[in-house]
Design an enzyme around this catalytic site. Structure first.
Site, PDB file in Angstrom:
ATOM      1  N   GLU A  78       5.760 -16.327  -9.781  1.00 41.29           N
ATOM      2  CA  GLU A  78       5.317 -14.974  -9.428  1.00 41.29           C
ATOM      3  C   GLU A  78       4.670 -14.246 -10.596  1.00 41.29           C
ATOM      4  O   GLU A  78       3.649 -13.575 -10.430  1.00 41.29           O
ATOM      5  CB  GLU A  78       6.510 -14.135  -8.946  1.00 41.29           C
ATOM      6  N   LYS A  80       5.038  -5.063  -3.718  1.00 40.55           N
ATOM      7  CA  LYS A  80       6.494  -4.986  -3.633  1.00 40.55           C
ATOM      8  C   LYS A  80       7.020  -4.998  -2.207  1.00 40.55           C
ATOM      9  O   LYS A  80       7.873  -5.794  -1.861  1.00 40.55           O
ATOM     10  CB  LYS A  80       6.966  -3.715  -4.355  1.00 40.55           C
ATOM     11  N   HIS A  83      13.416 -39.327  -4.491  1.00 39.45           N
ATOM     12  CA  HIS A  83      12.712 -39.457  -3.230  1.00 39.45           C
ATOM     13  C   HIS A  83      11.293 -38.896  -3.310  1.00 39.45           C
ATOM     14  O   HIS A  83      10.701 -38.575  -2.265  1.00 39.45           O
ATOM     15  CB  HIS A  83      13.502 -38.789  -2.106  1.00 39.45           C
ATOM     16  N   LYS A 121      10.521 -16.946  -9.346  1.00 39.81           N
ATOM     17  CA  LYS A 121      10.312 -15.933 -10.388  1.00 39.81           C
ATOM     18  C   LYS A 121       9.258 -16.386 -11.390  1.00 39.81           C
ATOM     19  O   LYS A 121       8.394 -15.615 -11.796  1.00 39.81           O
ATOM     20  CB  LYS A 121      11.627 -15.641 -11.117  1.00 39.81           C
ATOM     21  N   GLU A 143      15.074 -19.798  -6.421  1.00 40.71           N
ATOM     22  CA  GLU A 143      14.786 -18.440  -6.889  1.00 40.71           C
ATOM     23  C   GLU A 143      14.215 -18.456  -8.290  1.00 40.71           C
ATOM     24  O   GLU A 143      13.286 -17.699  -8.613  1.00 40.71           O
ATOM     25  CB  GLU A 143      16.061 -17.596  -6.813  1.00 40.71           C
ATOM     26  N   ARG A 167       3.598  -0.674  -4.961  1.00 41.04           N
ATOM     27  CA  ARG A 167       3.427  -1.149  -3.580  1.00 41.04           C
ATOM     28  C   ARG A 167       2.045  -1.730  -3.340  1.00 41.04           C
ATOM     29  O   ARG A 167       1.796  -2.325  -2.292  1.00 41.04           O
ATOM     30  CB  ARG A 167       3.668   0.007  -2.602  1.00 41.04           C
ATOM     31  N   TRP A 216      -3.144  -2.639  -1.372  1.00 44.60           N
ATOM     32  CA  TRP A 216      -2.990  -4.089  -1.501  1.00 44.60           C
ATOM     33  C   TRP A 216      -3.946  -4.695  -0.489  1.00 44.60           C
ATOM     34  O   TRP A 216      -3.802  -4.502   0.710  1.00 44.60           O
ATOM     35  CB  TRP A 216      -1.552  -4.508  -1.222  1.00 44.60           C
ATOM     36  N   ASN A 269      -2.104   2.122   6.056  1.00 46.08           N
ATOM     37  CA  ASN A 269      -1.321   0.936   5.724  1.00 46.08           C
ATOM     38  C   ASN A 269      -1.179   0.101   6.978  1.00 46.08           C
ATOM     39  O   ASN A 269      -0.963   0.650   8.065  1.00 46.08           O
ATOM     40  CB  ASN A 269       0.085   1.307   5.234  1.00 46.08           C
ATOM     41  N   GLY A 270      -1.231  -1.218   6.848  1.00 50.20           N
ATOM     42  CA  GLY A 270      -1.053  -2.088   7.998  1.00 50.20           C
ATOM     43  C   GLY A 270      -2.289  -2.923   8.263  1.00 50.20           C
ATOM     44  O   GLY A 270      -3.203  -3.009   7.440  1.00 50.20           O
ATOM     45  N   CYS A 328       0.833  -1.197   0.000  1.00 53.19           N
ATOM     46  CA  CYS A 328       0.000   0.000   0.000  1.00 53.19           C
ATOM     47  C   CYS A 328       0.871   1.251   0.000  1.00 53.19           C
ATOM     48  O   CYS A 328       2.021   1.218   0.439  1.00 53.19           O
ATOM     49  CB  CYS A 328      -0.956   0.053   1.175  1.00 53.19           C
TER      50      CYS A 328
END
Length: 621
Positions: A501, A616, A517, A498, A494, A27, A73, A108-109, A2
């Site tokens: 995402e 982000k 396994h 990516k 990673e 954000r 967000w 925000n929060g 946010c």
């Protein structure tokens, strides 16, 4: 997560608010909105992007000299217009005038006790128009309001549990804006000649408007008016200018320009040679002073006997890579923990542990909370690898290493990750030296390799056409496996992150030896298997794992060094890396995986820079 922008001015501040939102959209982008004082409270909200909100604002001719804006967000409540910020209070009177909203607020929060507060406020007659926890704050402030917004906000904050950064104004005090923070970042922007002042969650929102920034501390409340502002701390005691000094912060808006690139992620992938060069600028030798912050690294490095790394997401994978370096080069026992899990389990504290946090923003809520937990159990030696020198993480850690990756807009981190790896490798060398485990010849060899990294990265970026060819195959798939061994297993993790995402392809990563396994049961011709295959001590073992895939009809996509003797053939696609890079190989091998995710997402038509459900900077738990 946010973004907040607010202003008190003598001019129409709506264009500034909207421009600030555009810079903070990375954000959070589930919804956005802006509100001003203009014949009462006026607002525009949208579940589209900031560009659509700008059109709405223009069409409605929304103007005002005091206002707030927000890009969201979603946490509580779906991304619908009635859940979008700013939120208004709605009075309890019977007549229309007394029911009209007088408080406007953005937040925000997460407010953890919002259910109890909602029930209490409903009992007093307040009507809720959203499912958000934020609307609770607006009504709570309204219930405490008696002509002084600053006092009403301070009274309301005593009842909030959780994390917040808020900006709030009241129609009855049209040139006054109150901000407060606890667990989420908020800054004060000081305007020219004192004729206007600003609030924002990020200095980037105010680029080109003001570079004079005051960083609010945990628990601060700020009263912003025309020509003046003042602060109180978490105990509501006055704060002097010396305690919260004005700092010049150059948050260049040009960093947010795309230039010749199609997306910010693509731009940031190609900025990695420069980001690494900048991060290593001035490193002429391995000395503890590289990591000095509020404390002295030399004494700390000699005192510690283990390392605990705390991080989330991509930063966690950089920490997993560093574990191999720290244990093989510095010979220091190293533990890597997911920050969001660490603080909630019983652990065995060791006062001689160096707690290392890794974060791009320096405001990651889970990592900050994990750091504070570690400190609370007696592990006071701390160091952060961070990309934002002014962040909360830097202020709270004893030692620091600031990467210089520059602003990263794309939600999927790229250049921040490789810059973190560079910083962590330097930390490894510094600890090895402090423990007497790094000779002068080894130091010279490692420094030479580090200095060559930007050139080596340029050569890897030249492989993009070959990666694009792979992406055409991947765009048709819904699942993928990534394999790596040793130092390159975190790079496989990673790469899988990516891909999932931004392309929304389900992807998992495994140590290659784990195939038999369980994961081998998933392998078919419809399950591409990406293999990171440097020519290291584990190559022959890795080749055996690749044969296991081929024997089950799997299709391999291999990133191999030039001398690894792995040849392309039916069901086996090979891209040859320009050179083998030893301990620093992870920084090179991750780049084709970034490009693969990027071009696969482009081929599938997803929103590369703003993937669904993600944001982000994760400033909520």
């Amino acid at each position: 997560m946010c973004g907040i922008v607010g202003a008190v001015s003598v001019r129409n501040i709506v264009p500034i608010l909207v421009q600030g939102l555009a810079r903070l959209e990375y954000r959070g982008y589930d919804s956005c909105g802006v509100a001003v004082v203009a014949d009462g409270l006026q607002r525009a909200r949208s579940t589209s992007r900031v560009a659509e909100l700008a059109e709405q604002v223009s069409a409605s001719k929304l103007e005002g000299t005091t206002g707030i804006a927000h890009t969201r967000w979603a946490t509580h409540g779906a991304p619908l217009v009635h859940n979008a910020h700013p939120h208004f209070s709605h009075g309890t009177g019977l007549d229309a005038a007394s029911r009209a909203g007088r408080i406007a607020l953005v937040h925000n929060g997460i407010i953890e006790n919002h259910d109890e507060l909602r029930a209490e406020l409903q009992g007093k007659g307040y009507v809720f128009q959203s499912q958000t926890d934020t609307e609770v704050i607006a009504h709570l402030i309204d219930s405490r309001y008696d002509g002084d917004l600053f006092e009403a906000v301070k009274a309301a904050l005593k009842h909030l549990q959780g994390a917040y950064a808020i900006a709030v104004f009241c129609k009855d005090e049209p040139h006054r804006l109150i901000g407060a923070r606890a667990g989420s970042p908020l800054i004060l922007g000081v305007g020219q000649d004192g004729l206007e002042h600003f609030l924002a969650s990020d200095a980037m929102a105010l680029a080109g408007v003001t570079d004079q920034i005051v960083y609010l501390e945990e628990g601060d409340v700020v009263d912003v008016q025309l020509g003046k502002y003042w602060l109180v701390d978490k105990a509501h005691k006055p704060v002097s200018p010396a305690q919260r000094p004005v700092k010049t912060v150059l948050a260049h808006s040009g960093a947010a320009e795309l230039g010749p690139y199609r997306h910010y992620m693509q731009k940031e992938i190609f900025e990695q040679p420069r980001a690494i060069a900048d991060t290593l600028q001035g490193v002429d030798g391995i000395v503890p002073e590289l990591f000095d912050g509020s404390g002295s690294a030399a004494g700390v490095f000699k005192d510690i006997d283990s390392v605990l790394i705390l991080a989330c997401g991509t930063s966690y994978y950089s920490g997993c890579t560093a574990k191999y370096w720290l244990e093989s080069i510095a010979k220091i026992p190293t533990q890597v923990e997911v920050a969001s899990e660490y603080r909630y389990r019983d652990s065995v504290p060791n006062a001689r542990t160096l707690v290392v946090t890794i974060t791009q923003s320096g405001e990651t809520a889970d990592t900050l909370a994990a750091l504070r937990h570690a400190q609370s159990v007696g592990m006071t030696h701390s160091l952060t690898i961070c990309n934002v020198a002014s962040s909360a993480m830097v202020r709270e850690c004893e030692l620091t290493y600031i990467t210089r990756a520059g602003i990263e807009i794309g939600v999927a981190s790229t250049k921040a990750f490789t810059a973190q790896l560079a910083g962590l490798f330097l930390l490894t060398l510094a600890l090895a030296q402090a423990k007497g485990r790094l000779s002068a010849a080894e130091e010279a060899r490692h420094l030479k390799a580090l200095r060559h990294l930007p050139t080596a990265l340029q050569a890897v970026l030249a492989l993009e056409p070959q990666v694009i060819a792979w992406s055409e195959d991947f765009a048709k798939m819904e699942n993928a496996l990534f394999l790596g061994r040793g130092l390159h297993y975190p790079i496989a993790l990673e790469g899988a992150l990516k891909l999932k995402e931004i392309s929304y392809i389900h992807a998992e990563a495994y140590p290659a030896g784990e195939l038999k396994h369980g994961p081998l049961a998933l392998v078919t011709s419809a399950m591409p298997v990406v293999t990171v295959a440097p020519n290291d001590a584990l190559l022959e073992k890795l080749k055996s794992n690749m044969h296991e895939v081929r024997a089950r009809g799997g299709v391999l996509y291999v990133l191999a060094d030039a001398d690894s003797r792995i040849e392309s053939g039916e069901g086996l696609h090979v891209i040859r890396m320009p050179e083998h890079y030893g301990e620093l190989s992870p920084l090179l091998h991750v780049v084709p995986l970034q490009l693969l995710a990027y071009h696969t997402a482009c081929a599938r038509g997803t929103d590369v820079d703003k993937p669904r459900n993600l944001a982000k900077s994760v400033t909520v738990e």
